[in-house]
Design a protein around this motif. Structure first.
Motif, PDB file in Angstrom:
ATOM      1  N   GLU A  55       0.943  -1.163  -0.030  1.00 50.20           N
ATOM      2  CA  GLU A  55       0.003   0.153  -0.030  1.00 50.20           C
ATOM      3  C   GLU A  55       0.881   1.362  -0.071  1.00 50.20           C
ATOM      4  OE1 GLU A  55      -2.755  -0.450   3.366  1.00 50.20           O
ATOM      5  OE2 GLU A  55      -3.818  -1.905   2.551  1.00 50.20           O
ATOM      6  N   THR A  56       2.078   1.226   0.433  1.00 50.40           N
ATOM      7  CA  THR A  56       3.059   2.152   0.476  1.00 50.40           C
ATOM      8  C   THR A  56       3.949   1.789  -1.039  1.00 50.40           C
ATOM      9  OG1 THR A  56       3.190   2.376   2.677  1.00 50.40           O
ATOM     10  CG2 THR A  56       4.932   3.249   1.508  1.00 50.40           C
ATOM     11  N   PRO A  57       3.877   2.532  -1.973  1.00 53.94           N
ATOM     12  CA  PRO A  57       4.598   2.607  -3.017  1.00 53.94           C
ATOM     13  C   PRO A  57       6.047   2.493  -2.883  1.00 53.94           C
ATOM     14  CG  PRO A  57       2.853   4.008  -3.464  1.00 53.94           C
ATOM     15  CD  PRO A  57       2.983   3.828  -2.019  1.00 53.94           C
ATOM     16  N   GLY A  58       6.761   1.497  -3.364  1.00 60.07           N
ATOM     17  CA  GLY A  58       7.978   1.226  -3.300  1.00 60.07           C
ATOM     18  C   GLY A  58       8.559   0.466  -2.114  1.00 60.07           C
ATOM     19  N   ALA A  59       7.805   0.129  -1.133  1.00 58.44           N
ATOM     20  CA  ALA A  59       8.131  -0.430   0.057  1.00 58.44           C
ATOM     21  C   ALA A  59       8.816  -1.806  -0.106  1.00 58.44           C
ATOM     22  CB  ALA A  59       6.974  -0.648   1.078  1.00 58.44           C
TER      23      ALA A  59
END
Length: 655
Positions: free
Chosen positions: A509-513
């Protein structure tokens, strides 16, 4: 009498001769049906994660198996055609046309093929259950496999062997057509001439093989393989292939000539077995060269698939040392995901938080990491104390001691991990507001975080991690962005595919995590390596059968041709014990060099390209030696059985 009646009469009359041919056909049907039926077994397909990949792999392997079957069946048919040329000559003399003879052979092939198909499918159905259970065991799945005879497998097997019958008939037609009638009656009266040999060519063959072996033994870390890879590969390939051919064409004949010139040559039975070999060099050169090179490829295949399967169980754990690892920017996320793990039946066993600094690399990544295209573009800096704490928790003895601007690169999957000598450490520069230059003291094959994964495509890319001294980390802590990673060990990590889907959805849900899961990779890697081992074993089985057929029928033909000579020797008073000794020595000279060259070729290639790359894994050398030993044992049994068969045929003790 119709052609069909004549066909059935021939099969009954020549049943002893055709029994070997029938056995070959039944074995071919059995192997092909057993393998292809696995592709349609619903119990197996329902257990697999990568069902489509399995069917594609089995289809490709089935094509290769079919090509091997065509090879040895055509070789067997060629032998039987030579044995029956006088019979065919009689048919042509009595007025039968070449077309009628070919049609009769087609009927014979169909008759034998029908019996082989029925017997092979019945036995293959029974074996498919056994091999299906073995495949499930290799994949570490607890899945029952039922006995089945899939119609698709039965149809494909019948179609394949009908096509084979047509191919055999075409081969037989051309063999009958291109030989004159007078040649048919004197087909067995031809003799080979000895090959003219010379010392320079013999020495050249030994030199080519020796140069190839020295180049292989130098290892792929040597200057030749590092700087001249293509040239070294071409030189080794040409040296081994051409050297092997010249070895049997020139060196073997030269060696026999030397034996014939030594004192005492006419004493004992030396003259008997060496004289026969000198006349067989021309006909044996291609066969022995093929056996040597084929043995090399076969041993390499078995060693590769066995090592790959053995390594995968440990490699997945080394590439993904954390059962679950993710980056959390929301402080509440770790607790929420830990609760989800408990609810899904995968309780948390260990939890560790890792802090890292994100920097931009100024120096090219390939200075510190091999194959930089596999790495994420940023470089993470981890403090020595944080790294050593995790390494101590894992108990793998991979701690580091750094000072000042020293750094250690965690280049997981590196073929050449190394500790740089004093004064030879390469610099590595990173940018965190300002540029900082570190001195690389070590490049370690070690994973701290492991590959980033997702449930759909398995492995993505891996983080580039530098371990730096605590003082250097503190100095840069206020200049570079901080990233927080949570590392978990959970219960039943191998079966956490469904859990991983939920965890991955929450983290991304957090881009690039960053997200990594052991379960995303384990099942696919183990399925792939298990299928490779299973397919490789099947290919090795059919390849061994093809190789044994080549040797068997070659010795059968030579023993048949040698029968008049042995009859004369027996009338001259040569004892049975001496005849057996002659045969054993003669065949040892034929069997031993191809075996020695095959073991030498494959052993050096395996060591250079496989064993040296996985030397940190336990029991790899024992696995390679076990494979070489098993091949030696099978080859020795083939030698003993061929010696016995040769004696029985040459002495007239069997029809």
């Amino acid at each position: 009498m119709s052609l069909l009646d004549l066909t059935l009469r021939n099969v009954r009359r020549n049943f002893r001769l055709y029994s070997v041919y029938l056995f070959s056909m039944i074995t071919g049907v059995l192997i092909y049906f057993t393998f292809s039926s696995l592709m349609y077994n619903e119990d197996i397909l329902n257990a697999l994660k990568a069902r489509q990949n399995f069917q594609t792999g089995v289809t490709i392997a089935s094509v290769v198996i079919f090509l091997f079957i065509v090879f040895f069946i055509l070789y067997a048919n060629s032998f039987f055609m030579r044995q029956r040329k006088k019979e065919f000559g009689m048919y042509l003399l009595y007025g039968m046309s070449e077309k009628q003879v070919t049609l009769m052979i087609f009927y014979e092939t169909l008759t034998i093929g029908a019996v082989s198909l029925a017997a092979g499918i019945l036995l293959g159905g029974l074996l498919s259950k056994l091999f299906g259970m073995l495949l499930m065991n290799l994949m570490d799945y607890e899945q029952a496999v039922s006995l089945s005879f899939p119609l698709e497998a039965v149809g494909s097997t019948a179609g394949v062997f009908l096509l084979l019958a047509v191919i055999i008939s075409i081969q037989s037609f051309f063999m009958v057509r291109r030989v004159q009638l007078i040649d048919l009656f004197h087909a067995k009266a031809r003799s080979e001439k000895p090959v003219a040999v010379s010392a320079p060519w013999a020495i050249l063959s030994a030199a080519m093989l020796a140069a190839s072996y020295l180049l292989l033994a130098s290892g792929k870390g040597s200057v030749m393989w590092q700087d001249y890879t293509s040239a070294s590969l071409i030189a080794c390939t040409i040296g081994i292939i051409a050297g092997t051919y010249l070895f049997f064409r020139q060196f073997a004949g030269w060696l026999l000539r030397l034996v014939s010139r030594r004192k005492g040559y006419h004493e004992g039975n030396t003259v008997l077995w060496t004289a026969a070999l000198r006349f067989q060099i021309r006909g044996n050169t291609l066969n022995l060269s093929f056996i040597s090179l084929f043995s090399t490829v076969l041993i390499m295949l078995m060693c590769f698939v066995s090592i790959n399967y053995t390594v995968q169980f440990q490699a997945v754990g080394q590439n993904l040392p954390n059962d679950v690892a993710f980056e959390a920017q929301d402080p509440a996320l770790p607790d929420r995901l830990a609760l989800l793990m408990e609810e899904e039946g995968h309780p948390v066993k260990k939890h560790r938080t890792l802090e890292a600094l994100e920097t931009e690399p100024v120096t090219s990544l390939d200075t510190a990491f091999e194959n930089p295209e596999y790495y994420l573009p940023k470089v993470l800096l981890v403090s020595q104390s944080a790294y050593n704490e995790i390494a101590a928790m894992r108990g793998d003895g991979q701690s580091v001691q750094l000072q000042g601007k020293q750094a250690a690169a965690l280049a997981q999957g590196s073929d050449f991990p190394q500790r740089y000598p004093s004064g030879g450490e390469p610099p590595f520069r990173v940018n965190a507001q300002t540029e900082t230059s570190f001195t690389l003291v070590e490049k370690k094959d070690y994973a701290l975080l492991g590959w980033a994964t997702d449930p759909a495509s398995s492995m993505l890319k891996k983080p580039a991690v530098l371990v730096v001294s605590d003082e250097a980390y503190r100095e840069l802590a206020g200049k570079a962005p901080h990233r927080t990673f949570h590392l978990y060990q959970i219960g039943n990590a191998k079966g956490a595919e469904k859990l991983s889907e939920k965890l991955h959805a929450a983290v991304t849900e957090t881009p690039g995590a960053y997200y990594s899961s052991f379960a995303d990779v384990y099942s696919r890697q183990i399925e792939g390596s298990s299928l490779m081992l299973f397919s490789g074993a099947f290919l090795a089985l059919i390849a061994l059968f093809a190789l044994a057929s080549v040797i068997y029928f070659k010795q059968l033909r030579e023993a048949t041709e040698a029968r008049p000579s042995f009859t004369i020797l027996r009338k001259m008073g040569v004892e049975q014990r001496q005849m057996k000794s002659v045969i054993r020595k003669q065949l040892l000279f034929v069997f031993l060099p191809p075996l020695a060259l095959g073991l030498m070729n494959s052993g050096l290639i395996i060591k250079t390209y496989i064993v040296d790359s996985v030397k940190d894994y336990p029991n790899i050398s024992a696995l390679v030696w076990g494979t070489l030993g098993a091949y030696f044992l099978l080859y020795a049994l083939l030698y003993l059985s061929s010696s016995s068969l040769y004696y029985k045929i040459a002495s007239g003790r069997t029809a």
